[in-house]
Design an enzyme around this catalytic site. Sequence first.
Site, PDB file in Angstrom:
ATOM      1  N   SER A  70       0.786  -1.236   0.000  1.00 57.57           N
ATOM      2  CA  SER A  70       0.000   0.000   0.000  1.00 57.57           C
ATOM      3  C   SER A  70       0.819   1.287   0.000  1.00 57.57           C
ATOM      4  O   SER A  70       0.309   2.334  -0.356  1.00 57.57           O
ATOM      5  CB  SER A  70      -0.946   0.002   1.188  1.00 57.57           C
ATOM      6  OG  SER A  70      -0.206   0.048   2.382  1.00 57.57           O
ATOM      7  N   HIS A  89      -5.656  -4.741  -1.587  1.00 59.23           N
ATOM      8  CA  HIS A  89      -5.579  -3.605  -2.509  1.00 59.23           C
ATOM      9  C   HIS A  89      -5.690  -4.042  -3.972  1.00 59.23           C
ATOM     10  O   HIS A  89      -5.149  -3.388  -4.856  1.00 59.23           O
ATOM     11  CB  HIS A  89      -4.266  -2.833  -2.308  1.00 59.23           C
ATOM     12  CG  HIS A  89      -4.299  -1.916  -1.134  1.00 59.23           C
ATOM     13  ND1 HIS A  89      -4.975  -0.720  -1.133  1.00 59.23           N
ATOM     14  CD2 HIS A  89      -3.751  -2.033   0.096  1.00 59.23           C
ATOM     15  CE1 HIS A  89      -4.832  -0.122   0.039  1.00 59.23           C
ATOM     16  NE2 HIS A  89      -4.100  -0.903   0.807  1.00 59.23           N
ATOM     17  N   LYS A 126     -12.507  -2.254   0.766  1.00 57.14           N
ATOM     18  CA  LYS A 126     -11.810  -1.342  -0.146  1.00 57.14           C
ATOM     19  C   LYS A 126     -12.629  -1.222  -1.446  1.00 57.14           C
ATOM     20  O   LYS A 126     -13.634  -0.530  -1.451  1.00 57.14           O
ATOM     21  CB  LYS A 126     -10.374  -1.800  -0.343  1.00 57.14           C
ATOM     22  CG  LYS A 126      -9.571  -1.481   0.932  1.00 57.14           C
ATOM     23  CD  LYS A 126      -8.136  -1.876   0.899  1.00 57.14           C
ATOM     24  CE  LYS A 126      -7.432  -1.347   2.137  1.00 57.14           C
ATOM     25  NZ  LYS A 126      -6.724  -2.377   2.913  1.00 57.14           N
TER      26      LYS A 126
HETATM   27  C1  LIG Z   1      -6.603  -2.774   4.342  1.00 57.10           C
HETATM   28  C2  LIG Z   1      -5.827  -4.021   4.495  1.00 57.10           C
HETATM   29  C3  LIG Z   1      -6.170  -4.972   5.456  1.00 57.10           C
HETATM   30  C4  LIG Z   1      -7.260  -4.745   6.463  1.00 57.10           C
HETATM   31  O1  LIG Z   1      -8.516  -4.931   5.913  1.00 57.10           O
HETATM   32  P1  LIG Z   1      -9.784  -4.713   6.865  1.00 57.10           P
HETATM   33  O2  LIG Z   1     -10.859  -5.501   6.209  1.00 57.10           O
HETATM   34  O3  LIG Z   1     -10.042  -3.251   6.901  1.00 57.10           O
HETATM   35  O4  LIG Z   1      -9.416  -5.255   8.204  1.00 57.10           O
HETATM   36  C5  LIG Z   1      -5.444  -6.149   5.507  1.00 57.10           C
HETATM   37  N1  LIG Z   1      -4.422  -6.369   4.666  1.00 57.10           N
HETATM   38  C6  LIG Z   1      -4.055  -5.467   3.745  1.00 57.10           C
HETATM   39  C7  LIG Z   1      -2.919  -5.759   2.841  1.00 57.10           C
HETATM   40  C8  LIG Z   1      -4.734  -4.254   3.641  1.00 57.10           C
HETATM   41  O5  LIG Z   1      -4.354  -3.351   2.744  1.00 57.10           O
END
Ligand SMILES: *Cc1c(COP(=O)(O)O)cnc(C)c1O
Length: 389
Positions: free
Chosen positions: A182, A210, A241
Amino acid sequence: MYSSLKPILQSELKKIQESGLHKEERILTSRQGRIIEVRRKRVLNFCANNYLGLAGSDQMVRAAVAALKKYGFGLSSVRFICGTQDIHKKLEKKTAEFVRMDDAILYSSCMSANIGFFGSFLTEEDAILSDALNHASIIDGIRMCKAERYIFQHMDMADLEKGLKETQGKRVRCVVTDGVFSMDGDIAPLKEICDLAEKYDALVVVDDSHATGFMGAHGRGTHEHCGVLKKVDVITSTYGKALTGAGGGFIAGHKEIVEILRERSRTYLFSNSLPPVVAATALFAIQYIEKHPKLQTRLWENTCYFREKMKEAGFKVPESVHPIVPVMIGDAKKAKDMAQKLLKEGIYVIAFSYPVVPEGKARIRVQISSAHNRTDLDKVVKAFVKERH
Ligand SMILES: *Cc1c(COP(=O)(O)O)cnc(C)c1O
């Protein structure tokens, strides 16, 4: 009773403030979307994980309202007592089919999925090989189990191979990586990882938070993008997301892996069912994405356009194709000031600096969405140029 802890916390908080690490939360007074309202001011939003523009969209709201009416708000139960509705099973089936896996299991978040994954079947007889820049939830998930850990240098295949050689005596080896990282928007070399995993008989686990919904020709994820759809063993990801943005996570993989998680995964067994409205809307979102490939096309066009324009304007943007576009500034204060100025110009972006990214590599992370249009993108580029000095 609070007398011993209070001064400790006060001192910790003071240190956080003084070192500039305090995380300020700006309050939105609108829905999530292309334009948001921050402090009564409407600004263009370039820092959400709302890649396909579904969060806050009328289509999702309508689907959610219908689901609320049908399924109610909450279940007051875990899945195995009385918390499984048909909608949860439908979402699991659809999710598995979408990412091309045997089966899938829902969690309240991807954080919770990752925490509940490794310890469900790996023991001290096994080893986990994890990319140094993996997401916090993977790091914490690995901590929850007794398997040996080998942290390989970020995307360094020679180091991964070294780890695979060193752990050859183990019962099971499990390689785990983010599909997309990210902070840089860089994409894991899944083809190379799968080749190594094949050579050394290791399991491949990808956290595709992502990527799910838009990476690869059909949006199945990084494994589709890298041409290894059938080679990755497990995908963990979020619905929080690209897929509505509301929340919820899943693990998809081989039949037996999902079965054992249903029996043993503690964050699944001992945590409430996903609210039905969230499950139903996530299902609707996947179907919506399949019916509207234009969302994905627009995301790629927007991303390409923005990356090109920023490079033409002389900004340093690391090579990638992902809608996470880090604009490298270098100095932490400069990056922070620039983000402030951009906000005044009506553009909401966030500056990241040490310790979130390496020292001297401060950046403004721009996130592109298919909800943006050309005018929006031109406006951002223009503002970056104006505020460069
Ligand atoms: C955003 C993210 C998470 C967390 O996801 P949630 O459903 O908000 O807990 C986990 N792993 C990665 C790589 C992320 O970018």
